[in-house]
Motif scaffolding. Structure first.
Motif, PDB file in Angstrom:
ATOM      1  N   PRO A  58       4.426  -4.078   3.305  1.00 52.69           N
ATOM      2  CA  PRO A  58       5.608  -3.890   2.457  1.00 52.69           C
ATOM      3  C   PRO A  58       6.477  -5.148   2.415  1.00 52.69           C
ATOM      4  CG  PRO A  58       5.328  -2.029   3.947  1.00 52.69           C
ATOM      5  CD  PRO A  58       4.363  -3.078   4.395  1.00 52.69           C
ATOM      6  N   GLU A  60       9.756  -6.872   2.912  1.00 49.18           N
ATOM      7  CA  GLU A  60      10.831  -6.573   3.859  1.00 49.18           C
ATOM      8  C   GLU A  60      12.174  -7.080   3.321  1.00 49.18           C
ATOM      9  OE1 GLU A  60      10.660  -5.083   6.846  1.00 49.18           O
ATOM     10  OE2 GLU A  60       8.509  -5.058   7.338  1.00 49.18           O
ATOM     11  N   ASP A 135       5.190  -2.046  -2.436  1.00 48.78           N
ATOM     12  CA  ASP A 135       5.775  -1.328  -1.301  1.00 48.78           C
ATOM     13  C   ASP A 135       7.012  -2.087  -0.836  1.00 48.78           C
ATOM     14  OD1 ASP A 135       3.668   0.414  -1.453  1.00 48.78           O
ATOM     15  OD2 ASP A 135       2.683  -0.258   0.384  1.00 48.78           O
ATOM     16  N   ARG A 137      10.224  -2.126   2.039  1.00 50.93           N
ATOM     17  CA  ARG A 137      10.866  -1.619   3.248  1.00 50.93           C
ATOM     18  C   ARG A 137      12.301  -2.157   3.260  1.00 50.93           C
ATOM     19  NH1 ARG A 137       7.236  -2.695   7.286  1.00 50.93           N
ATOM     20  NH2 ARG A 137       6.506  -0.531   7.222  1.00 50.93           N
ATOM     21  N   ASN A 181       3.631  11.639   3.465  1.00 48.65           N
ATOM     22  CA  ASN A 181       4.443  10.985   2.446  1.00 48.65           C
ATOM     23  C   ASN A 181       4.965  12.034   1.484  1.00 48.65           C
ATOM     24  OD1 ASN A 181       2.791  10.866  -0.248  1.00 48.65           O
ATOM     25  ND2 ASN A 181       1.311  10.305   1.346  1.00 48.65           N
ATOM     26  N   SER A 239       9.572   5.088   6.427  1.00 49.49           N
ATOM     27  CA  SER A 239       8.948   3.798   6.738  1.00 49.49           C
ATOM     28  C   SER A 239       9.160   2.801   5.605  1.00 49.49           C
ATOM     29  CB  SER A 239       7.453   3.990   7.001  1.00 49.49           C
ATOM     30  OG  SER A 239       6.775   2.747   7.019  1.00 49.49           O
ATOM     31  N   HIS A 240       8.740   3.191   4.398  1.00 51.83           N
ATOM     32  CA  HIS A 240       8.906   2.339   3.228  1.00 51.83           C
ATOM     33  C   HIS A 240       8.752   3.183   1.974  1.00 51.83           C
ATOM     34  CE1 HIS A 240       4.537   2.209   4.141  1.00 51.83           C
ATOM     35  NE2 HIS A 240       4.391   2.157   2.829  1.00 51.83           N
ATOM     36  N   ARG A 242       6.968   3.284  -1.801  1.00 52.14           N
ATOM     37  CA  ARG A 242       5.938   2.751  -2.698  1.00 52.14           C
ATOM     38  C   ARG A 242       6.253   3.211  -4.114  1.00 52.14           C
ATOM     39  NH1 ARG A 242      -0.157   3.480  -0.997  1.00 52.14           N
ATOM     40  NH2 ARG A 242       0.504   1.672   0.253  1.00 52.14           N
TER      41      ARG A 242
END
Length: 273
Positions: A58, A60, A135, A137, A181, A239-240, A242
């Motif tokens: 991802p 950042e 993705d 984060r 997810n 977490s992240h 998408r």
């Protein structure tokens, strides 16, 4: 773990015409009398057949400005080539994309997604997707997702042939417990029913209409409002995120495949505040 299939509220769409910017430099093809450049991305993560594919890490973001209008996406208008957008090169129900100067909402470039099934292009699977993925984060949950799409060609060959974007929140902490997810699948055009059952996703119809051909169409959704309306809450921890922008078919009869052809462009994409 990402859950893939074997794979109602309404929102207004603005429709407007935009001329493609005149390209310069190396020529990769032509449309009418206008020279067109086109770039094809390399296989994501250096993938090649016979090795396991690992998605790019991802993007950042250590901090996110509080004022509205911040875009978490990198290269959202495809003016800097194909990176960091990617696709799944190892899955038969996924195909690649290009970036092109054939059409652009702003600037010179857009992502071009071509979905084709005919005598010389047999279907690789009962579901098939052409799309672009990033993705992200970040320390905060994005509020707005928006963009523009342009339908260059729309030859329908099956019922479940449509345009969508998808927001997937990885490892989201939700009241209902972990799902791996949590998704909202935004159906932009071409379908008026859920194409399949999927436990960890909710479908939202931006329209239930056939795509408008030959015009840029704007879309925008408030993710916070939509997660509250469709999931009952906004993810507390994750977490992240998408985001995927796609044209696809589902539930196609691979033994008796139809002829179909869709060419869709995406541009000026936004995920952020």
């Amino acid at each position: 773990m990402w859950v893939e299939p074997d794979e109602s509220a309404w929102a207004a769409s603005d429709v407007r015409g935009v001329e493609a910017a005149a390209p310069t430099g190396a020529v990769a093809g032509t449309v009418g009398a206008t020279d067109v450049q086109e770039l094809r991305p390399p296989a994501p993560s250096g993938w090649s057949p016979g090795i396991d594919f690992h998605a790019p890490p991802p993007i950042e973001l250590a901090t996110v400005p509080t004022e509205p209008g911040f875009n978490m996406l990198v290269n959202p208008g495809f003016e800097d080539g194909t990176a960091p957008w990617w696709f799944f090169p190892d899955r038969p129900h996924w195909g690649g994309f290009t970036v092109t100067t054939a059409h652009a909402a702003e600037g010179r470039w857009s992502a071009r997604l071509e979905l084709l099934c005919d005598e010389t292009h047999p279907p690789p699977d009962k579901a098939h997707i052409r799309g672009v993925i990033e993705d992200i984060r970040a320390p905060v949950f994005p509020t707005i997702v928006s963009g523009e799409y342009f339908v260059e060609t729309w030859e329908r060959g099956t019922i479940d042939q449509y345009i969508q974007f998808v927001v997937i929140v990885a490892a989201a902490e939700m009241t209902g417990g972990p799902l791996g997810n949590t998704q909202i699948r935004y159906l932009l055009a071409g379908i008026d029913h859920p194409p399949f059952d999927i436990q960890n996703a909710r479908f939202f119809y931006v329209t239930r209409e056939e795509p408008v051909v030959g015009r840029w169409v704007h879309f925008e959704r408030n993710l916070v409002d939509d997660f509250v309306a469709l999931w009952g809450e906004v993810p507390k921890q994750f977490s992240h995120v998408r985001v995927l922008f796609e044209v696809r078919w589902d539930n196609l009869d691979v033994q008796n495949p139809p002829r179909l052809h869709s060419v869709v462009h995406f541009d000026d994409l936004h995920l952020g505040t």
